[in-house]
Enzyme design. Sequence first.
Site, PDB file in Angstrom:
ATOM      1  N   ASP A  47       0.781  -1.257   0.132  1.00 13.71           N
ATOM      2  CA  ASP A  47      -0.026  -0.185   0.009  1.00 13.71           C
ATOM      3  C   ASP A  47       0.764   1.305  -0.071  1.00 13.71           C
ATOM      4  OD1 ASP A  47      -3.184   1.194   0.707  1.00 13.71           O
ATOM      5  OD2 ASP A  47      -1.618   2.194   2.048  1.00 13.71           O
TER       6      ASP A  47
ATOM      7  N   VAL B 118      -5.482   2.276   0.106  1.00  9.88           N
ATOM      8  CA  VAL B 118      -5.446   1.845  -1.130  1.00  9.88           C
ATOM      9  C   VAL B 118      -5.833   0.276  -0.992  1.00  9.88           C
ATOM     10  CG1 VAL B 118      -4.285   1.669  -3.486  1.00  9.88           C
ATOM     11  CG2 VAL B 118      -3.895   3.572  -1.852  1.00  9.88           C
ATOM     12  N   ASP B 119      -5.360  -0.435  -0.286  1.00 10.50           N
ATOM     13  CA  ASP B 119      -5.689  -1.759   0.005  1.00 10.50           C
ATOM     14  C   ASP B 119      -7.122  -1.824   0.168  1.00 10.50           C
ATOM     15  OD1 ASP B 119      -3.469  -3.468  -0.472  1.00 10.50           O
ATOM     16  OD2 ASP B 119      -2.732  -3.186   1.482  1.00 10.50           O
ATOM     17  N   VAL B 120      -7.658  -1.089   1.165  1.00 11.07           N
ATOM     18  CA  VAL B 120      -8.933  -1.199   1.223  1.00 11.07           C
ATOM     19  C   VAL B 120     -10.002  -0.818   0.039  1.00 11.07           C
ATOM     20  CG1 VAL B 120     -11.059  -0.148   2.848  1.00 11.07           C
ATOM     21  CG2 VAL B 120      -8.712  -0.696   3.877  1.00 11.07           C
TER      22      VAL B 120
ATOM     23  N   GLY C 105      -9.705  -3.497  -2.048  1.00 12.95           N
ATOM     24  CA  GLY C 105     -10.756  -4.610  -1.751  1.00 12.95           C
ATOM     25  C   GLY C 105     -12.186  -4.607  -2.181  1.00 12.95           C
TER      26      GLY C 105
END
Length: 377
Positions: free
Chosen positions: A141, A169-171, A174
């Site tokens: 991220d 950014v990961d969230v 997802g």
Amino acid sequence: MTARALEGVVVADFSRVLAGPYATMMLADLGARVVKIERPGSGDDTRAWAPPRDAEGTATYFNAVNRNKESVVLDLADPADKDQALRIVAGADVVVENFRAGTMERLGLGYDELRRVRPDLVYCSITGFGRGTGAPLPGYDLLAQAVGGLMSVTGPDASTPLKVGVALVDVLTGMHALAGIQAALRHRDRTGEGQRVDTNLLSTVLSALVNQASGYLGAGVVPAPYGNRHPSIAPYEVFATADRPIALAVGNDRQFAALCDALGLPDLATDPRFVSNTERVRHRDDLVAVLTEPLCRHGADRWFTVLTERGVPAGPINDIAEAIVFAEQAGLEPVVRIGPEGAAQIANPITLSRTPVCYDSAPPRLGEHSRKLLPPA
């Protein structure tokens, strides 16, 4: 038993860390059965990302994105364990993986291989930088925030770029994976066809730059960091008060007039420097100087009450503990208790009137369901 939106959907979850597990937890909350496939010994990387740990000794990072799942342990490089993984896939509707691009193919578990096992399979790959020339880059991220431009518009000035305080950014990736998977399932419902779903951190962060990226594409403006300010709206930033900071998000002239009246500065709304948002942005420094003095006469909670009553968007800068209390006071239910131990989790933010989200089980112990789900060798 209450109906569940994704009841009957089975997910083979090969993902780990954050983007993939966040997506699969959302699927599980919506009623899908998620089988999390973890490596022997260590499992998901986030099982070791501590402190902090909960009372049971589990890393709270892992707990954040792994409720409602079953855990099996398989060594995907071992032929016997790979066969077990293929059995799980054969009974699954969805596969989710976020290994570095090409890893699943090298293991013999890529989309082309698995759709021969399950022709209508929805296969979601989450990568850092796609499956092309960016494939070798590691998908962290922080790197995506750096090279994707988010850090360039975050922080007090250009010499002090900052990451967002969570792996945002990961969230977001997802969430994009979740949307893509559900769209592919809808297509399969209509046609019987499975398909591959791809998303990646870099494309996600560029999409999430919204107005900042659009300003560059449409007007050639390369945005600079504004700290807590907004490049196109004023006053839209954080101000000092007598005790702690408060955020003001004044989006139109009516709200600005109400703010001026609340601060005892009614004539300010007709001042030529501040009569419109465009002028307020142009004279932002002058405006901030005028507003700061009266705001410092009282504390943030007092101003929150006064300004909210007048329709001025405002809020104190809460820490996370205060934010949870604030949500409770707003009539929400931000925390749920799961499992026999009553493990506390942040609630799913989606509310469905007919098929509510479920909280059936706490995050699993490593390999907790291997005996139940894997046939004897």
